[in-house]
Design an enzyme around this catalytic site. Structure first.
Site, PDB file in Angstrom:
ATOM      1  N   HIS A   9     -18.347  13.299   2.399  1.00 42.64           N
ATOM      2  CA  HIS A   9     -17.448  12.823   3.458  1.00 42.64           C
ATOM      3  C   HIS A   9     -16.002  12.994   3.011  1.00 42.64           C
ATOM      4  O   HIS A   9     -15.705  13.137   1.816  1.00 42.64           O
ATOM      5  CB  HIS A   9     -17.742  11.348   3.747  1.00 42.64           C
ATOM      6  CG  HIS A   9     -17.116  10.836   5.001  1.00 42.64           C
ATOM      7  ND1 HIS A   9     -17.276  11.441   6.231  1.00 42.64           N
ATOM      8  CD2 HIS A   9     -16.298   9.755   5.226  1.00 42.64           C
ATOM      9  CE1 HIS A   9     -16.614  10.765   7.149  1.00 42.64           C
ATOM     10  NE2 HIS A   9     -16.007   9.743   6.562  1.00 42.64           N
ATOM     11  N   ASP A  36     -10.300   5.969   8.198  1.00 45.19           N
ATOM     12  CA  ASP A  36     -11.312   7.010   8.407  1.00 45.19           C
ATOM     13  C   ASP A  36     -11.288   7.441   9.871  1.00 45.19           C
ATOM     14  O   ASP A  36     -11.871   6.780  10.735  1.00 45.19           O
ATOM     15  CB  ASP A  36     -12.696   6.489   8.030  1.00 45.19           C
ATOM     16  CG  ASP A  36     -13.736   7.608   7.973  1.00 45.19           C
ATOM     17  OD1 ASP A  36     -13.400   8.747   8.358  1.00 45.19           O
ATOM     18  OD2 ASP A  36     -14.870   7.349   7.534  1.00 45.19           O
ATOM     19  N   CYS A  79     -15.905  15.881   9.381  1.00 43.79           N
ATOM     20  CA  CYS A  79     -14.998  14.877   8.829  1.00 43.79           C
ATOM     21  C   CYS A  79     -13.772  15.505   8.180  1.00 43.79           C
ATOM     22  O   CYS A  79     -12.662  14.942   8.239  1.00 43.79           O
ATOM     23  CB  CYS A  79     -15.737  14.001   7.826  1.00 43.79           C
ATOM     24  SG  CYS A  79     -16.448  14.911   6.437  1.00 43.79           S
TER      25      CYS A  79
END
Length: 642
Positions: A445, A461, A401
């Site tokens: 994250h 995201d 991520c």
């Protein structure tokens, strides 16, 4: 004390002390723990071979060695660690000086202090049960010292009984006794344990290192609706400055106006685990909270409390929000670049219409680019030393991520769109037994925020474009392993998962209602019973303790005496039959005297009374008695009719 009893007591005492000190193996330096084990082993040998015990000169040398060890592991004159090291070392040295019964008492009391010091390091329910167990063993040692002929099992039963009798008063004092917290300048200067977790900076692959960690970060209990997995973004540090590889926090001026929120509010209670940073990870976007929480310029919650202990916070967040206009300093920080972008980067931005279309279109084009091109999501991305963003976009295309968030924000800035990286946690595992969420390091994250006109900072995201299951499903390291096991259709797995969640629920409530029962929670709890001042509190405490003491006194002093003597029980039945004729055996009256009195009133039963009395005396006081005599007494009493 008899010599052979001394040996048993010493073994009992030394075993209890070994059990008490054992958990400190994780908290004190190995050299100090090894020194204590040496002293304890030496004292164990001395139980069977007293001549091997050291003399005064050797004890003096050992004391000097102990002082040298403590000095070499110097951690201050005061505090948790220094005090624990000193007590354990002194306890080991004192074991070599046992000469009188007084020494046994002194060592026992010192061992109780060492047992209590364990709670300065760990306060779990398992540790509490363990310390309670070893304290029962230590208390049984004191019972053996004071009761010369008591057996080990009987001493343990007595110790457990004493502990059970003391628990009601202990619980009452725990609930009612005023809880006074030390001021911050008096807090223990204990050295913080190294903890893994999110950092205030991010590099390629830094967050992926947490992907295999099952360490718990915080737990959340909602008082109403629970947001779906796709909205469970727990906000942490916001990173605005980059040198092309490393992302760090920028300096902003505090916003004057809070964000405008709409839609459904989510009310919840956070139970944060001990950590090194004063960060509180709230659900995007936190709006309502109270002291000691505050909000910085990046809408991250900060606490003024000591982060090195568990503490609860009540927060209300809104999933729909508008942060308003951007100020010049924010715009400058959110468009900062480490240097002139390469031609390949500019070509990619132009290809995706980043220069000739609106921000919404460029965002959509970039996410589609991640989705359709040969990009992959992995927990083990390749190492990128030079030009990590460019190498990721055009060469490796394997990333976690942090890779996708950093690349996305960088490309937004190349297109002159304000953007920044947000780190925190996403998701959380639902505990169905206790009805709360558990967020662990594996849920770490990183995502992006883009500033858009009339909308403010908007979460984007990019990981969701590559691995939507990471966002929409509750998929952490434990859930991945659980899914793999579940596919094997192992029947025991569901039971193991249920047991783990049950234990996690017990631990959660232990932490909330016992460990976190500080002066604030005590005041709130007692206020619900109308106890608002110290005078009322003292009255309640005296009344409750007096009531518990009265019940215990009645239980100890007025319970009916019991006996396991079968002959005596049968003889009591005989006395009950005589009582029907107003023949009652007086306190202290002998068996023969009572028989003579009974024969005067019942002369026709005199022979039976004599036979019953003779058999009972033989069973009760005679040297030779058999099972036939007991059966004879039972038959005679059964046939007796007064």
């Amino acid at each position: 004390m008899k010599p052979e009893l001394d040996k048993n007591i010493l073994i009992f005492l030394l075993s209890a002390i070994g059990l008490i000190v054992f958990p400190h193996v994780y908290h004190i330096p190995p050299i100090i723990f090894g020194f204590f084990c040496l002293l304890l082993s030496w004292r164990f040998i001395g139980v069977w071979k007293p001549n091997r015990l050291p003399g005064k000169l050797v004890i003096l040398l050992l004391t000097v060695c102990a002082i040298a060890l403590l000095y070499s592991q110097h951690q201050g004159l005061f505090g948790r660690d220094a005090g624990t090291h000193l007590f354990i070392t002194a306890l080991g040295l004192k074991l070599l000086e046992i000469k009188k019964q007084r020494d046994l008492y002194l060592i026992s009391y010192l061992a109780f202090i060492v047992a209590a010091s364990q709670f300065l390091y760990e306060q779990s329910i398992l540790m509490a049960a363990y310390i309670l167990l070893v304290c029962c063993v230590l208390l049984a040692t004191l019972v053996c010292i004071n009761s010369r002929n008591v057996q080990t099992l009987a001493a343990l039963k007595t110790a457990v009984l004493i502990t059970v009798q003391a628990l009601p008063i202990a619980v009452a004092l725990f609930i009612l006794f005023p809880r006074i917290e030390a001021p911050k300048w008096l807090l223990f200067n204990a050295q913080h344990q190294t903890r893994t977790g999110l950092s205030d900076s991010m590099e390629p692959g830094s967050i992926s290192e947490l992907g295999a960690s099952y360490e718990r970060v915080f737990r959340v209990k909602f008082s109403g609706a629970v947001p779906p997995p796709g909205q469970r973004y727990w906000r942490g540090p916001v990173l605005s400055y980059t040198d092309g590889k490393r992302w760090t926090q920028g300096a902003f001026q505090k916003p004057l106006v809070k964000s405008v929120v709409t839609g459904r509010p989510y009310q919840y209670t956070l139970l944060m685990e001990p950590q090194d940073k004063n960060w509180v990870f709230a659900l995007d976007m936190p709006q309502e909270f109270s002291a000691p929480l505050s909000q910085n310029a990046a809408y991250q919650l900060i606490t003024s409390e000591n982060p090195d202990k568990r503490i609860e916070y009540k927060v209300t967040s809104y999933a729909d929000y508008n942060t308003g206009p951007i100020n010049p300093s924010e715009y400058k920080a959110a468009t900062q670049l480490p240097g002139e972008p390469s031609d390949k980067i500019k070509q990619l931005v132009a290809q995706l219409h980043g220069f000739d279309s609106g921000p919404d279109n460029f965002i959509s084009q970039l996410l589609q680019h991640f989705r359709v091109e040969d990009f992959h999501y992995t927990l083990s991305p390749p190492v990128l030393e030079e030009n990590p963003i460019e190498n990721f976009l055009f060469k490796t295309r394997y990333g976690f991520c942090s890779h996708y968030a950093a690349a996305f924000v960088y490309l937004m800035r190349v297109a002159h769109i304000p953007a920044r990286v947000v780190t925190g946690y996403q998701g959380g595992e639902q505990n169905t037994v206790g009805d709360f969420l558990e967020i662990r390091q594996a849920d770490a994250h990183a995502w992006a925020e883009v500033w858009l006109d009339n909308r403010g900072w908007v979460r984007v995201d990019p990981t969701a474009a590559i691995a939507p299951e990471r966002i929409e499903a509750e998929l952490g390291v434990d859930r991945q392993a659980a899914y793999a096991i579940a596919t094997l259709k192992i029947p025991a797995y569901s039971w193991l998962k249920q047991a783990r969640q049950l234990w996690s629920s017990v631990d959660y409530n232990w932490q909330r209602w016992v460990i976190n029962y500080d002066n604030k929670n005590q005041s709130k709890f007692l206020s619900s019973f109308g106890i608002d001042d110290i005078k009322t509190l003292m009255y309640w405490m005296i009344a409750v303790i007096a009531s518990i003491t009265a019940v215990l006194c009645w239980f100890l002093l007025y319970q009916k005496p019991t006996t396991n003597d079968k002959a005596l029980l049968i003889y009591k039945r005989f006395c009950n039959k005589l009582a029907r004729h107003a023949l009652f055996r007086s306190s202290g009256e002998g068996v023969k005297d009572f028989a003579e009195r009974a024969k005067l009133k019942l002369p026709e039963q005199a022979a039976d009374i004599d036979r019953i009395t003779a058999v009972f005396i033989k069973l009760r006081y005679g040297r030779i008695a058999s099972g036939e005599d007991l059966q004879q007494l039972k038959t005679l009493v059964g046939l007796f009719r007064a």
